[in-house]
Design a protein around this motif. Sequence first.
Motif, mmCIF file in Angstrom:
data_model
loop_
_atom_site.group_PDB
_atom_site.id
_atom_site.type_symbol
_atom_site.label_atom_id
_atom_site.label_comp_id
_atom_site.label_asym_id
_atom_site.label_seq_id
_atom_site.Cartn_x
_atom_site.Cartn_y
_atom_site.Cartn_z
ATOM 1 N N ASN A 30 0.826 -1.208 0.000
ATOM 2 C CA ASN A 30 0.000 0.000 0.000
ATOM 3 C C ASN A 30 0.863 1.261 0.000
ATOM 4 N N GLU A 31 1.908 1.256 0.828
ATOM 5 C CA GLU A 31 2.805 2.411 0.884
ATOM 6 C C GLU A 31 3.541 2.597 -0.439
ATOM 7 N N GLY A 56 1.175 4.125 -2.934
ATOM 8 C CA GLY A 56 0.898 5.519 -2.615
ATOM 9 C C GLY A 56 2.069 6.440 -2.893
ATOM 10 N N PHE A 114 1.391 6.970 -6.942
ATOM 11 C CA PHE A 114 0.576 8.180 -6.850
ATOM 12 C C PHE A 114 1.350 9.396 -6.356
ATOM 13 N N PHE A 165 -0.838 6.377 5.528
ATOM 14 C CA PHE A 165 -0.209 5.065 5.401
ATOM 15 C C PHE A 165 -0.031 4.345 6.733
ATOM 16 N N ALA A 216 2.193 10.332 -3.441
ATOM 17 C CA ALA A 216 1.575 10.958 -2.271
ATOM 18 C C ALA A 216 2.641 11.307 -1.236
ATOM 19 N N ASP A 241 3.203 11.914 2.735
ATOM 20 C CA ASP A 241 2.545 11.636 4.014
ATOM 21 C C ASP A 241 3.604 11.537 5.106
#
Length: 289
Positions: free
Chosen positions: A176-177, A180, A184, A194, A186, A188
């Motif tokens: 997932n991280e 992201g 994407f 995350f 992202a 964070d």
Amino acid sequence: MASMWLERLKLPLTLMVVQVIFIILFCAFIDYDDDASPAGIRPKSKAGNGTDGVVEPMEQAAEGPNSLHMYYGMFQDVHVMIFIGFGFLMMFLKRYGFSSVGLNMLISALAIQWSTIVAGLVHNHGDSFTVSVTSMLTADFASAAVLITFGALLGKTSPLQMVIITLVEIVVFAVNEYIGVEVFKAVDIGGSMFVHAFGAYFGLAVSRVLHREDVEKSQKEGSVYHSDMFAVVGSVFLWMFWPSFNSALAVEDAQHRAVLNTYFALAACCVTTFALSSVLDKHSKFDMV
């Protein structure tokens, strides 16, 4: 008799097998980064002509301070949050004081090692990789996600189940991280998406799967004075070190701003929370829980 011994040995055997696998994977895929390598040598680059694992003289010293000096203070703060802050926070249930702290330590130790391996392999597409003090920080962040999940499952799972959940969640967390951050793009820094959101929703999903109506109103679910007291102590530890958690992986002026903003936001939120606690209590008293 055999079944009794098998039942008793399931957890210790699982832990020993998992730890041996971790050691093998560390030996096979992980090396020190330049800052941690012995003076004058470093792992030969994969682009070079040498054999993997052979060392050569360092062509030039890395410029600037060693990353350990830059990040270790922040890492220590985050480490205290993981083992002390979360550990005491998980004592909010009256029947799970010792198991909360003990399982918190076990889960964290597992998650730190497993997340280092999985994240390194995911981000390096299966190739070997190096570790540094920032690897320790990101491993602690991954373990924080698992501990948030643990908070949703406390009292609902056995230690063996939590070990399995930890191993599975770390893989999902790393993927997932990676999606992201790498796909994407992202940003964070504080881990809101995350770490915190992921850990919470993963815990809720597992809790829903493990839900049993016959124990929905268990007498073990609840708190007493001393369990609440320890939970408040854990909350204070988390509150104190949150500026480090939010800013640990930021750099230069961005890190400075993250510390300042979090520091003053925490102070303002503390005052506001006490005010609202008094307003909402029918006796106008503070309610710490």
